[in-house]
Design a protein around this motif. Structure first.
Motif, PDB file in Angstrom:
ATOM      1  N   SER A 279       0.845  -1.196   0.000  1.00  0.00           N
ATOM      2  CA  SER A 279       0.000   0.000   0.000  1.00  0.00           C
ATOM      3  C   SER A 279       0.877   1.242   0.000  1.00  0.00           C
ATOM      4  O   SER A 279       2.097   1.168   0.166  1.00  0.00           O
ATOM      5  CB  SER A 279      -0.932   0.004   1.211  1.00  0.00           C
ATOM      6  N   LEU A 280       0.237   2.356  -0.195  1.00  0.00           N
ATOM      7  CA  LEU A 280       0.948   3.621  -0.305  1.00  0.00           C
ATOM      8  C   LEU A 280       0.637   4.471   0.910  1.00  0.00           C
ATOM      9  O   LEU A 280      -0.519   4.751   1.210  1.00  0.00           O
ATOM     10  CB  LEU A 280       0.485   4.333  -1.593  1.00  0.00           C
ATOM     11  N   ASP A 281       1.717   4.874   1.627  1.00  0.00           N
ATOM     12  CA  ASP A 281       1.519   5.771   2.769  1.00  0.00           C
ATOM     13  C   ASP A 281       2.139   7.108   2.375  1.00  0.00           C
ATOM     14  O   ASP A 281       3.347   7.282   2.457  1.00  0.00           O
ATOM     15  CB  ASP A 281       2.182   5.179   4.027  1.00  0.00           C
ATOM     16  N   GLY A 282       1.297   8.031   1.949  1.00  0.00           N
ATOM     17  CA  GLY A 282       1.816   9.261   1.380  1.00  0.00           C
ATOM     18  C   GLY A 282       2.488   8.931   0.066  1.00  0.00           C
ATOM     19  O   GLY A 282       1.828   8.543  -0.878  1.00  0.00           O
ATOM     20  N   ARG A 283       3.803   9.026   0.024  1.00  0.00           N
ATOM     21  CA  ARG A 283       4.514   8.679  -1.202  1.00  0.00           C
ATOM     22  C   ARG A 283       5.395   7.455  -1.030  1.00  0.00           C
ATOM     23  O   ARG A 283       6.082   7.053  -1.946  1.00  0.00           O
ATOM     24  CB  ARG A 283       5.371   9.870  -1.674  1.00  0.00           C
TER      25      ARG A 283
ATOM     26  N   GLN B 251      -7.795   2.480 -18.623  1.00  0.00           N
ATOM     27  CA  GLN B 251      -7.708   3.927 -18.406  1.00  0.00           C
ATOM     28  C   GLN B 251      -7.501   4.238 -16.924  1.00  0.00           C
ATOM     29  O   GLN B 251      -6.721   5.120 -16.570  1.00  0.00           O
ATOM     30  CB  GLN B 251      -8.986   4.619 -18.899  1.00  0.00           C
ATOM     31  N   VAL B 252      -8.208   3.539 -16.052  1.00  0.00           N
ATOM     32  CA  VAL B 252      -8.052   3.770 -14.610  1.00  0.00           C
ATOM     33  C   VAL B 252      -6.645   3.375 -14.159  1.00  0.00           C
ATOM     34  O   VAL B 252      -6.018   4.072 -13.357  1.00  0.00           O
ATOM     35  CB  VAL B 252      -9.126   2.998 -13.805  1.00  0.00           C
ATOM     36  N   ILE B 253      -6.119   2.270 -14.726  1.00  0.00           N
ATOM     37  CA  ILE B 253      -4.752   1.856 -14.375  1.00  0.00           C
ATOM     38  C   ILE B 253      -3.767   2.963 -14.744  1.00  0.00           C
ATOM     39  O   ILE B 253      -2.913   3.364 -13.927  1.00  0.00           O
ATOM     40  CB  ILE B 253      -4.368   0.544 -15.106  1.00  0.00           C
ATOM     41  N   MET B 254      -3.887   3.483 -15.958  1.00  0.00           N
ATOM     42  CA  MET B 254      -2.968   4.537 -16.406  1.00  0.00           C
ATOM     43  C   MET B 254      -3.114   5.799 -15.554  1.00  0.00           C
ATOM     44  O   MET B 254      -2.143   6.501 -15.282  1.00  0.00           O
ATOM     45  CB  MET B 254      -3.213   4.865 -17.881  1.00  0.00           C
ATOM     46  N   LEU B 255      -4.345   6.054 -15.121  1.00  0.00           N
ATOM     47  CA  LEU B 255      -4.605   7.216 -14.269  1.00  0.00           C
ATOM     48  C   LEU B 255      -3.868   7.069 -12.930  1.00  0.00           C
ATOM     49  O   LEU B 255      -3.252   8.010 -12.432  1.00  0.00           O
ATOM     50  CB  LEU B 255      -6.113   7.320 -14.036  1.00  0.00           C
ATOM     51  N   GLN B 256      -3.890   5.872 -12.364  1.00  0.00           N
ATOM     52  CA  GLN B 256      -3.198   5.627 -11.093  1.00  0.00           C
ATOM     53  C   GLN B 256      -1.691   5.818 -11.270  1.00  0.00           C
ATOM     54  O   GLN B 256      -1.015   6.332 -10.393  1.00  0.00           O
ATOM     55  CB  GLN B 256      -3.448   4.201 -10.584  1.00  0.00           C
ATOM     56  N   LEU B 257      -1.168   5.364 -12.415  1.00  0.00           N
ATOM     57  CA  LEU B 257       0.277   5.470 -12.645  1.00  0.00           C
ATOM     58  C   LEU B 257       0.685   6.922 -12.835  1.00  0.00           C
ATOM     59  O   LEU B 257       1.715   7.359 -12.329  1.00  0.00           O
ATOM     60  CB  LEU B 257       0.664   4.677 -13.899  1.00  0.00           C
ATOM     61  N   GLY B 258      -0.143   7.673 -13.573  1.00  0.00           N
ATOM     62  CA  GLY B 258       0.252   9.023 -13.926  1.00  0.00           C
ATOM     63  C   GLY B 258       0.130  10.000 -12.779  1.00  0.00           C
ATOM     64  O   GLY B 258       1.106  10.608 -12.363  1.00  0.00           O
ATOM     65  N   ARG B 259      -1.055  10.127 -12.236  1.00  0.00           N
ATOM     66  CA  ARG B 259      -1.301  11.219 -11.314  1.00  0.00           C
ATOM     67  C   ARG B 259      -0.681  10.987  -9.945  1.00  0.00           C
ATOM     68  O   ARG B 259      -0.023  11.831  -9.396  1.00  0.00           O
ATOM     69  CB  ARG B 259      -2.814  11.438 -11.185  1.00  0.00           C
ATOM     70  N   ARG B 260      -0.901   9.787  -9.413  1.00  0.00           N
ATOM     71  CA  ARG B 260      -0.488   9.588  -8.028  1.00  0.00           C
ATOM     72  C   ARG B 260       0.647   8.585  -7.875  1.00  0.00           C
ATOM     73  O   ARG B 260       1.108   8.355  -6.761  1.00  0.00           O
ATOM     74  CB  ARG B 260      -1.683   9.092  -7.212  1.00  0.00           C
ATOM     75  N   ALA B 261       1.066   8.001  -8.999  1.00  0.00           N
ATOM     76  CA  ALA B 261       2.071   6.940  -8.936  1.00  0.00           C
ATOM     77  C   ALA B 261       1.670   5.871  -7.930  1.00  0.00           C
ATOM     78  O   ALA B 261       2.478   5.361  -7.168  1.00  0.00           O
ATOM     79  CB  ALA B 261       3.458   7.506  -8.617  1.00  0.00           C
ATOM     80  N   ASP B 262       0.356   5.547  -7.916  1.00  0.00           N
ATOM     81  CA  ASP B 262      -0.155   4.529  -6.996  1.00  0.00           C
ATOM     82  C   ASP B 262       0.008   3.142  -7.624  1.00  0.00           C
ATOM     83  O   ASP B 262      -0.937   2.573  -8.180  1.00  0.00           O
ATOM     84  CB  ASP B 262      -1.628   4.819  -6.666  1.00  0.00           C
TER      85      ASP B 262
END
Lengths: 283, 255
Positions: A39-43, A241-252
């Motif tokens: 999981s992601l805690d902040g960055r 599209q949602v996968i790419m969105l996670q990678l781009g905006r939040r690097a999640d």
């Protein structure tokens, strides 16, 4: 285990490809699976395994929605493409003289080789507000205002169907021409009409081929990012599209990995579904 | 029935060629927008494309990555096919399954997995990483094509060569490869085409030097432009030339 010299030599030939696939496909795949449990805690990444991402997936409406959007689009595309491609393959295989068949087939699939990125873009030229379809409609006076065609699901489906009709025409044609003409002759001799021959003889014989093509369509369509991104607009998002969105905006990466695993799951289920179809058909 | 068939054929070809025709026609647009009305022929957008050093650089990058990854895919795929078709190895079914596996997974997932591992390993993204990704997706294809064409016919020739004193390298290079040349060439051309046209892996795994599809993608963000039509038409022309070359070189010979 005692290996003969012969076997050692064989291993030597297989090893490079095997190592490549293990290092750059199998290992990344396993790491991605592990990542989906992080999981992601902040960055910063937290590697404590949990199903938090999957729980988040089932709770956030837009994530659940994307799965249904993807499924709806993919199923529509698969069915429409098969229905459009079959008659085309049929006509090329049985109505066009053999001498011209290869040329007709080559022409039917030539636009297959337009650039992948440009292919969706070229549909924008046809479907956008100032595009060809609206130009013709307004020129004929059928509509005063331009019709919204681009940035809709209709546009996404059209773009996909265009591509997969070509692919399926190729696979179904290959199936039709390898059938012995004696099947058709026998059915006709026994008094079957053209439709009866098709429905009771040709269709069942080509069903495995259709299903293989349909499965290929399903897999390629559900994993595609470009077509819905260019043609579908932002009203609804597909899983890629949602996968790419996670990678781009939040690097999640953890959430993106979980979505990728879900995508894999859907493809696996589809495979099982299609496989059962094929087996049932054989009994 | 006959006229219905023709009507369907015309309608289907109309549907298939409508976007291509729009793409090519408006690449010659003299105005600024690739939509009707067509304002008269002009080559200004082609000049614009040729003069765009970013686009031309990306085109060169794409060619290099495609040829390099195609060559590596074919070499690895051929060796694996030879090893598995000519030697009885324990676990060969499993090895075949592993080699074919990447074909069943979306490019997006292949790219995402590689991106995660490369980042973890601290490796920088470059054209090299794009090439690695393209070999992953093309290797199964090359393996499958070449493995399927390795029959008993070549095996007899290989045995004969061995009996006459050829060593393993001579057998492979002087007997097997020439006999399988059509399949090897077909696998190579297919790999090159797929790599040349691939977007998502190239997008995820590249940074400063990008391939042509990625460069086109970034141009796309500024909306409709006849320049995109021009570059699209050029890429189409190159690909069609490739297909025709393949048809003439490989498939004609086989008949």
């Amino acid at each position: 285990m005692n290996l003969t010299r012969e076997q050692v030599r064989g291993w030597g030939f297989v090893a490079p490809a095997l190592v490549w696939t293990l290092a750059f496909f199998v290992v990344p795949f396993v790491v991605m699976g592990a990542m989906s449990l992080a999981s992601l805690d902040g960055r910063t990444l937290v590697w404590t395994p949990s199903f938090a991402n999957y729980i988040e997936l089932s709770e956030k409406a837009y994530l659940v929605r994307s799965i249904f959007v993807s499924l709806e689009i993919t199923l529509t595309v698969t069915i429409v493409s098969v229905l459009l491609a079959y008659p085309l393959a049929w006509i090329i295989a049985f109505r066009i003289p053999p001498k011209w068949q290869r040329l007709a087939l080559l022409l039917a699939v030539l636009p297959f080789w337009t650039s992948y990125v440009v292919r969706s873009y070229s549909w924008l030229l046809v479907l956008s507000r100032e595009g060809i379809v609206n130009d013709v409609l307004m020129g004929l006076g059928l509509t005063g205002e331009p019709v919204t065609l681009a940035s809709t699901r209709f546009a996404t489906v059209t773009g996909f169907v265009h591509f997969f009709v070509m692919l399926l025409t190729l696979t179904i044609y290959a199936n039709l021409v390898q059938l012995s003409p004696n099947y058709r002759r026998a059915a006709m001799d026994l008094g079957a009409s053209t439709f009866q021959t098709f429905w009771h003889v040709i269709l069942p014989l080509t069903l495995p081929g259709i299903m293989t093509g349909a499965f290929l369509t399903f897999v390629l369509c559900i994993g595609d990012y470009m077509t819905p991104h260019i043609l579908g607009g932002n009203n609804e998002l597909t899983v890629p599209q949602v996968i790419m969105l996670q990678l781009g905006r939040r690097a999640d990466f953890p959430l993106a990995s979980a979505l990728a695993i879900i995508l894999m799951g859907i493809v696996t289920l589809a495979y099982l579904g299609f496989a059962r179809w094929l087996k049932l058909d054989r009994i | 029935m006959r006229s219905l068939s023709w009507a369907y054929l015309v309608a289907a070809f109309g549907f298939i060629y409508l976007p291509v025709a729009a793409l090519v026609l408006f690449s010659f647009q003299s105005g600024g927008l690739p939509v009707p009305p067509f304002e008269g022929p002009s080559l200004r957008w082609y000049a614009d494309v040729i003069g765009d050093s970013d686009l031309m650089g990306a085109l060169l990058n794409s060619l290099v990555v495609a040829l390099f990854s195609g060559a590596v895919s074919v070499a690895l795929g051929f060796c694996a096919a030879y090893g598995l078709a000519r030697h009885h190895l324990p676990g060969s079914t499993l090895m075949r399954a592993v080699l074919i596996a990447p074909m069943t997974v979306s490019y997006l997932i292949v790219g995402l997995g590689l991106l995660i591992v490369l980042q973890r390993a601290g490796a920088g993204l470059s054209l090299w990483t794009v090439g690695i990704g393209h070999v992953v997706i093309n290797l199964p294809l090359c393996f499958a094509i070449i493995y399927a064409t390795m029959g008993a016919q070549q095996q007899n020739a290989e045995r004969a060569a061995r009996d006459l004193g050829a060593n393993e390298a001579q057998v492979v290079l002087l007997v097997t490869v020439p006999m399988l040349a059509p399949a090897i060439l077909a696998a190579f051309f297919l790999s090159v085409t797929f790599s040349w046209d691939e977007f998502i892996i190239a997008f995820l795994l590249s940074r400063f030097d990008v391939t042509l599809p990625v460069e086109i993608w970034s141009l796309l963000r500024s909306g409709l432009s006849p320049k995109l039509n021009a570059i699209g038409s050029l890429v189409f022309l190159i690909s069609v030339a490739g297909v025709v070359a393949l048809e003439l070189l490989v498939f004609r010979k086989r008949q």
